[in-house]
Scaffold this motif. Structure first.
Motif, short mmCIF file in Angstrom:
data_model
loop_
_atom_site.label_atom_id
_atom_site.label_comp_id
_atom_site.label_asym_id
_atom_site.label_seq_id
_atom_site.Cartn_x
_atom_site.Cartn_y
_atom_site.Cartn_z
N ASP A 53 0.52 -0.84 -0.08
CA ASP A 53 0.00 -0.14 0.01
C ASP A 53 0.55 1.24 0.14
OD1 ASP A 53 1.06 -0.38 2.88
OD2 ASP A 53 -1.01 -0.49 2.93
N LEU A 54 2.06 1.02 -0.98
CA LEU A 54 2.92 2.33 -1.06
C LEU A 54 2.63 3.75 -1.44
CD1 LEU A 54 6.61 0.75 -1.48
CD2 LEU A 54 5.58 1.89 0.93
N ARG A 55 2.44 4.41 -0.93
CA ARG A 55 2.04 5.96 -1.53
C ARG A 55 3.41 6.48 -1.77
NH1 ARG A 55 -2.96 7.66 2.40
NH2 ARG A 55 -5.20 5.67 1.43
N PRO A 56 3.54 6.71 -2.92
CA PRO A 56 5.00 7.31 -3.13
C PRO A 56 5.53 8.05 -2.88
CG PRO A 56 4.41 6.36 -5.05
CD PRO A 56 3.56 5.86 -3.86
N ARG A 57 6.35 8.72 -2.81
CA ARG A 57 6.94 10.71 -1.87
C ARG A 57 7.05 10.78 -3.92
NH1 ARG A 57 8.14 14.03 1.90
NH2 ARG A 57 9.56 15.65 1.83
N HIS A 58 7.51 9.86 -4.97
CA HIS A 58 7.78 10.79 -5.68
C HIS A 58 8.06 9.13 -6.88
CE1 HIS A 58 10.75 13.38 -3.84
NE2 HIS A 58 11.12 12.78 -3.27
N ASP A 59 7.99 9.25 -8.45
CA ASP A 59 7.17 9.02 -9.48
C ASP A 59 8.44 8.41 -9.77
OD1 ASP A 59 4.41 9.18 -9.03
OD2 ASP A 59 5.05 11.20 -8.96
N GLY A 60 9.71 8.46 -10.05
CA GLY A 60 11.02 8.27 -10.80
C GLY A 60 11.91 9.21 -10.10
N VAL A 61 13.29 8.27 -10.21
CA VAL A 61 14.51 8.41 -9.89
C VAL A 61 15.63 7.87 -11.26
CG1 VAL A 61 16.45 8.09 -7.61
CG2 VAL A 61 13.92 7.54 -8.02
N GLY A 62 16.66 9.30 -10.84
CA GLY A 62 17.50 9.16 -11.72
C GLY A 62 18.54 9.45 -10.84
N ILE A 63 19.27 8.31 -12.06
CA ILE A 63 21.43 7.60 -11.01
C ILE A 63 22.53 7.92 -11.53
CG2 ILE A 63 22.21 6.74 -9.44
CD1 ILE A 63 19.54 4.83 -8.90
N TRP A 221 10.53 7.68 4.39
CA TRP A 221 9.83 6.88 2.94
C TRP A 221 9.75 6.22 2.23
CZ3 TRP A 221 11.59 11.93 4.20
CH2 TRP A 221 10.79 13.09 4.72
N PHE A 222 9.07 5.06 1.56
CA PHE A 222 9.99 3.90 0.62
C PHE A 222 9.48 3.70 -0.36
CE2 PHE A 222 9.32 2.70 4.93
CZ PHE A 222 10.46 2.55 5.40
N LEU A 223 10.46 3.13 -1.37
CA LEU A 223 9.67 3.90 -2.82
C LEU A 223 10.16 1.51 -3.41
CD1 LEU A 223 11.42 6.50 -4.17
CD2 LEU A 223 9.03 6.56 -3.46
N ALA A 224 9.34 1.56 -4.02
CA ALA A 224 9.49 0.43 -4.82
C ALA A 224 9.47 0.81 -6.21
CB ALA A 224 8.24 -0.52 -4.95
N VAL A 225 10.87 0.32 -7.07
CA VAL A 225 10.84 0.83 -7.99
C VAL A 225 11.41 -0.17 -8.87
CG1 VAL A 225 11.38 3.50 -7.22
CG2 VAL A 225 13.01 1.49 -8.05
N ARG A 226 11.43 -0.39 -10.04
CA ARG A 226 12.20 -0.38 -12.14
C ARG A 226 13.18 -0.28 -11.69
NH1 ARG A 226 12.19 0.00 -17.18
NH2 ARG A 226 11.45 -2.20 -17.97
N GLU A 227 14.52 -0.45 -12.08
CA GLU A 227 15.17 0.48 -11.92
C GLU A 227 16.52 -0.55 -13.75
OE1 GLU A 227 19.14 0.93 -9.62
OE2 GLU A 227 18.76 -1.68 -10.78
#
Length: 233
Positions: A53-63, A221-227
């Motif tokens: 039920d994550l409500r992500p603080r960000h929609d994308g991350v660039g590294i 805050w937590f994010l679940a992402v596709r990298e």
């Protein structure tokens, strides 16, 4: 290794289904930098829907990865030139609004990560972003955070919850900010081979109320992402 991490919030006038492609293109444009200043590696992350039920603080991350602080400084200088400004403007236009430069510390899974960079492609990742408890100096916080590797902080400095093996992931990296002016005091990354592993970690953190009421972090805050690796290895 030094990393430049940019976080994005999808602009309201941009459809959710359009964001991943545009974000990938904007972040990947950094590969157009001259070879001498170009990042060694570029990865694009976008949030994975329907994970817990994550409500992500960000929609994308660039590294972006750099050899050292000098390499990063050269790249950031290039960003002020004509072609560099176009790259920076493109990232901002797609919602890139939060930046932190960090020193990477690989605490577990170095061999797995080396293979991951060599193979490229896509992996799934759990990220935690946090600001420190105001009672801690930046140095004290960094030392204590390193000491908590493999555990989740508890309500006092000596109480911590051991993270079980099935949700520890394949590799664990802490990112320590280089500047005192930063949006986050801590950014960590944990990689998984599949959605089941990522989901198990997200749900374990939720069920154990990790990230609230501890003595190390004031907020997290937590994010679940596709990298996805879009340049380099």
């Amino acid at each position: 290794m030094i990393k430049r991490i940019r976080f994005a919030r999808r602009p309201g006038n941009l459809r959710a289904q359009d964001f991943p492609v545009l974000w990938c293109s904007a972040v990947g444009a950094a590969a157009e930098a001259p070879p001498a200043v170009r990042p060694r590696r570029i990865a694009v992350c976008t949030t994975v829907p329907n994970i817990g039920d994550l409500r992500p603080r960000h929609d994308g991350v660039g590294i972006e990865w750099f050899d050292d602080a000098g390499h990063l400084a050269q790249y950031e200088s290039w960003l002020t030139t004509g072609s560099g400004r176009a790259v920076a403007t493109g990232v901002t236009a797609v919602g890139g609004d939060t930046l932190v430069c960090v020193e990477e510390s690989v605490l577990r899974g170095a061999d797995w990560l080396a293979g991951r960079w060599q193979q490229g492609g896509v992996k799934l990742k759990h990220m935690a972003l946090a600001v420190r408890d105001p009672s801690l100096t930046t140095a004290d916080f960094a030392d204590r955070w390193r000491g908590h590797a493999g555990t989740a902080p508890g309500p006092n400095p000596v109480a911590a919850t051991i993270i079980p093996e099935h949700v520890r992931g394949r590799a664990y990296v802490q990112n320590h900010p280089l500047s005192d002016e930063r949006p986050y005091d801590a950014v960590n990354e944990v990689w998984f081979d599949d959605a089941a592993g990522l989901r198990a970690r997200v749900e374990w953190f939720r069920d154990n109320d990790i990230g609230s009421g501890d003595a190390l972090f004031a907020q997290s805050w937590f994010l679940a992402v596709r990298e996805e690796i879009v340049y380099g290895r």
